[in-house]
Design a protein around this motif. Structure first.
Motif, PDB file in Angstrom:
ATOM      1  N   LYS A  28      52.602  47.911  52.128  1.00 31.94           N
ATOM      2  CA  LYS A  28      50.660  47.568  52.061  1.00 31.94           C
ATOM      3  C   LYS A  28      49.792  47.929  50.301  1.00 31.94           C
ATOM      4  N   ILE A  29      49.182  47.194  50.259  1.00 31.47           N
ATOM      5  CA  ILE A  29      48.170  47.759  49.332  1.00 31.47           C
ATOM      6  C   ILE A  29      46.588  47.795  49.727  1.00 31.47           C
ATOM      7  N   ALA A  30      45.913  49.118  49.279  1.00 31.48           N
ATOM      8  CA  ALA A  30      44.496  49.379  49.883  1.00 31.48           C
ATOM      9  C   ALA A  30      43.652  49.170  48.467  1.00 31.48           C
ATOM     10  N   VAL A  31      42.728  48.201  48.049  1.00 35.92           N
ATOM     11  CA  VAL A  31      41.617  48.698  47.119  1.00 35.92           C
ATOM     12  C   VAL A  31      40.539  49.455  47.887  1.00 35.92           C
ATOM     13  N   ILE A  32      40.446  50.098  47.289  1.00 37.29           N
ATOM     14  CA  ILE A  32      38.924  51.562  47.061  1.00 37.29           C
ATOM     15  C   ILE A  32      38.185  51.095  45.953  1.00 37.29           C
ATOM     16  N   VAL A  33      36.698  50.102  46.385  1.00 40.84           N
ATOM     17  CA  VAL A  33      35.588  50.701  45.761  1.00 40.84           C
ATOM     18  C   VAL A  33      34.200  50.101  46.033  1.00 40.84           C
ATOM     19  N   ASP A  34      33.390  50.101  45.614  1.00 45.03           N
ATOM     20  CA  ASP A  34      31.794  50.878  46.263  1.00 45.03           C
ATOM     21  C   ASP A  34      30.945  50.146  45.522  1.00 45.03           C
ATOM     22  N   ASP A  35      30.103  49.613  46.531  1.00 42.95           N
ATOM     23  CA  ASP A  35      28.834  48.123  46.431  1.00 42.95           C
ATOM     24  C   ASP A  35      28.880  48.212  44.861  1.00 42.95           C
ATOM     25  N   ASN A  36      28.883  49.193  43.224  1.00 39.65           N
ATOM     26  CA  ASN A  36      29.000  47.720  42.107  1.00 39.65           C
ATOM     27  C   ASN A  36      29.540  48.020  41.324  1.00 39.65           C
ATOM     28  N   THR A  37      31.008  48.540  41.882  1.00 37.96           N
ATOM     29  CA  THR A  37      32.775  47.836  41.010  1.00 37.96           C
ATOM     30  C   THR A  37      33.168  46.889  42.388  1.00 37.96           C
ATOM     31  N   SER A  39      30.581  43.959  43.087  1.00 40.24           N
ATOM     32  CA  SER A  39      30.515  43.348  42.349  1.00 40.24           C
ATOM     33  C   SER A  39      30.487  42.924  40.790  1.00 40.24           C
ATOM     34  N   HIS A  40      30.809  44.049  39.979  1.00 40.32           N
ATOM     35  CA  HIS A  40      30.965  43.803  38.381  1.00 40.32           C
ATOM     36  C   HIS A  40      32.481  44.013  38.311  1.00 40.32           C
ATOM     37  N   CYS A  41      33.511  44.863  38.937  1.00 40.29           N
ATOM     38  CA  CYS A  41      35.014  45.187  38.930  1.00 40.29           C
ATOM     39  C   CYS A  41      35.825  43.841  39.349  1.00 40.29           C
ATOM     40  N   TYR A  42      35.340  44.538  40.302  1.00 39.32           N
ATOM     41  CA  TYR A  42      36.967  43.629  41.402  1.00 39.32           C
ATOM     42  C   TYR A  42      37.070  42.422  41.156  1.00 39.32           C
ATOM     43  N   PRO A  43      36.237  41.310  40.715  1.00 38.23           N
ATOM     44  CA  PRO A  43      36.383  40.328  40.126  1.00 38.23           C
ATOM     45  C   PRO A  43      37.532  40.371  39.142  1.00 38.23           C
ATOM     46  N   VAL A  53      43.801  45.335  51.373  1.00 35.93           N
ATOM     47  CA  VAL A  53      42.714  45.839  51.909  1.00 35.93           C
ATOM     48  C   VAL A  53      42.200  46.138  51.361  1.00 35.93           C
ATOM     49  N   LEU A  54      40.103  45.052  51.408  1.00 31.91           N
ATOM     50  CA  LEU A  54      39.530  45.996  51.001  1.00 31.91           C
ATOM     51  C   LEU A  54      38.418  46.879  51.518  1.00 31.91           C
ATOM     52  N   LEU A  55      38.393  48.209  50.816  1.00 33.29           N
ATOM     53  CA  LEU A  55      37.964  49.031  51.506  1.00 33.29           C
ATOM     54  C   LEU A  55      37.058  49.886  50.559  1.00 33.29           C
ATOM     55  N   GLU A  56      35.519  49.460  51.470  1.00 30.56           N
ATOM     56  CA  GLU A  56      34.458  49.777  50.496  1.00 30.56           C
ATOM     57  C   GLU A  56      33.535  50.855  51.032  1.00 30.56           C
ATOM     58  N   PHE A 112      49.762  55.983  44.402  1.00 33.23           N
ATOM     59  CA  PHE A 112      48.091  55.310  43.523  1.00 33.23           C
ATOM     60  C   PHE A 112      48.061  54.896  42.429  1.00 33.23           C
ATOM     61  N   ILE A 113      47.605  53.987  41.736  1.00 33.41           N
ATOM     62  CA  ILE A 113      46.506  54.108  40.752  1.00 33.41           C
ATOM     63  C   ILE A 113      45.023  54.085  40.665  1.00 33.41           C
ATOM     64  N   ASN A 114      44.969  54.124  39.319  1.00 30.93           N
ATOM     65  CA  ASN A 114      43.701  54.735  38.811  1.00 30.93           C
ATOM     66  C   ASN A 114      43.003  52.793  38.003  1.00 30.93           C
ATOM     67  N   ILE A 115      41.945  51.974  38.512  1.00 27.13           N
ATOM     68  CA  ILE A 115      41.780  51.548  37.398  1.00 27.13           C
ATOM     69  C   ILE A 115      40.074  51.984  37.354  1.00 27.13           C
ATOM     70  N   PRO A 116      40.064  53.347  36.568  1.00 29.81           N
ATOM     71  CA  PRO A 116      38.482  53.855  35.140  1.00 29.81           C
ATOM     72  C   PRO A 116      37.528  52.619  35.418  1.00 29.81           C
ATOM     73  N   THR A 117      36.505  52.455  35.941  1.00 31.06           N
ATOM     74  CA  THR A 117      35.699  51.373  35.196  1.00 31.06           C
ATOM     75  C   THR A 117      34.586  52.292  34.840  1.00 31.06           C
TER      76      THR A 117
END
Ligand SMILES: NC(=O)c1ccc[n+]([C@@H]2O[C@H](COP(=O)([O-])OP(=O)(O)OC[C@H]3O[C@@H](n4cnc5c(N)ncnc54)[C@H](O)[C@@H]3O)[C@@H](O)[C@H]2O)c1
Ligand SMILES: [Zn+2]
Length: 350
Positions: A28-37, A39-43, A53-56, A112-117
């Motif tokens: 399974k894969i979970a993607v962790i984002v915050d409100d800014n990432t 809208s700006h990075c996840y797309p 699964v998206l965890l915000e 885990f992997i990191n996509i630092p933005t």
């Protein structure tokens, strides 16, 4: 200098991610984002990540705590994540540190992997395996060491970052030059800030940090030089964390810390006054800093006692021998810290 093989400099992050998921499979894969990432990075990467699964979470340093970890662990638990699953952290240093910490502790550790933005996360936070959260006003007080499977760096994320955040990350670039590469420091000093090649400098910072971390992964010795500016900088950052008017970004606090600690470097090490002047002039040119209120000195000093580099009651600091060469484990006391903040105030008043 070579890069560690878990760090990938992407020209097209979508392609690199597709390749990664082609070669590696997870239950399974979970993607962790915050409100800014979100809208700006996840797309920019959403379609390259298989079903997930998206965890915000909410954005901001004040969210980097146990409550948010619980929210992440709940998300993993409710979705029945097992030990073969993966967490993908998409965000700045807050998501990288906290998402990594949650992954490293969930069921005793999942990948885990990191996509630092942010620039800060690309040049610093996502390299070196330090993960964690803040606790009771103390920065990164609870945490573990664990490396991500991969770190994907792409300059595309910088375009939506606000200029203050970019400048904040740049403080770590300056730090890397000051501790390890005097020639590069000269080069950046002579380049107008707006003309800097930030992705090129990201590579430079990653090389420096990776090399230091490789020599001393658990910070027994050499790695402490990466804390230049942070003994006092972290205390300042923590002290103002809950003060809306005076709150500072990490790099803004570190910029002040570097001035204070460069001053102490002339007292405790061999940094010359000429070099100090050059450092101070450059930092103040980029970070418009206000003096530190004298009534705050005591609170800031007492926070330096929690610094993880300390042993017993002694405050240990990393200071410059000259520009490009940094020492560590140099003892300083409360009076030294006070005098360095007084020095900083005289410089901001100029
Ligand atoms: N682990 C380490 O070795 C290490 C090193 C340095 C710093 N850190 C930690 O990193 C944290 C600071 O990191 P940061 O400065 O990246 O903060 P951050 O994660 O809070 O990100 C800053 C802000 O930018 C937003 N954002 C992120 N990427 C964006 C983008 N591409 N476009 C628009 N907005 C975007 C975020 O939502 C947030 O509001 C601190 O908690 C610090 O302790 C860790
Ligand atoms: Zn830092």
């Amino acid at each position: 200098m070579s890069q560690p093989n878990n760090i990938i400099f992407c020209l097209d992050i979508g392609n690199e991610l597709k390749e990664f998921f082609h070669q590696n499979s997870f239950s399974k894969i979970a993607v962790i984002v915050d409100d800014n990432t979100k809208s700006h990075c996840y797309p920019l990467v959403q379609s390259a990540i298989p079903k997930h699964v998206l965890l915000e979470i909410k954005s901001g340093e004040e969210q980097k705590n146990l409550r948010t970890c619980e929210q992440i662990w709940n998300g993993l638990t409710e979705n029945a994540f097992d030990r073969k699953s993966l967490v993908v952290n998409i965000g700045g240093g807050v998501i990288g540190d906290m998402g990594g910490f949650c992954a490293a502790t969930y069921k005793r550790g999942i990948a885990f992997i990191n996509i630092p933005t942010t620039l800060l996360a690309q040049v610093d936070a996502s390299i070196g395996g330090k993960l964690g959260i803040d606790f009771q006003n103390f920065k990164n007080h609870i945490g573990v060491f664990q490396n991500p499977l991969k770190v994907f760096l792409d300059a595309a994320f910088f375009s939506t970052l606000n200029p203050a955040e970019l400048r904040s990350g740049y403080a770590e670039v300056i730090k890397h030059c000051l501790i390890r590469d005097g020639e590069k420091f000269e080069e950046i000093v002579q380049t107008p800030y707006a003309d800097l090649d930030l992705f090129g400098l990201t590579k430079h910072s990653v090389e420096i940090k990776s090399k230091v971390v490789l020599e001393d992964p658990k910070e027994q010795g050499l790695r402490k030089i990466l804390n230049f500016g942070h003994t006092i900088g972290h205390a300042i950052e923590s002290f103002y964390l809950e003060n809306e008017d005076k709150k500072l970004l990490h790099g803004e606090a570190i910029a002040i810390g570097m001035i204070c600690e460069a001053f102490l470097s002339t007292k405790k090490c061999t940094l010359s006054n000429k070099e100090l002047f050059r450092i101070v002039k450059y930092i103040l040119q980029i970070y418009a800093s206000k003096p530190i209120a004298e009534e705050d000195f005591g609170g800031i000093i007492s926070l330096t006692r929690q610094d993880k580099k300390n042993e017993g009651d002694q405050i240990k600091c990393s200071l410059l021998n000259n520009i490009g060469d940094c020492g560590f484990d140099i003892e300083i006391n409360h009076e030294d810290i006070k005098s360095s903040m007084e020095y900083f105030n005289t410089q901001t008043a100029c």
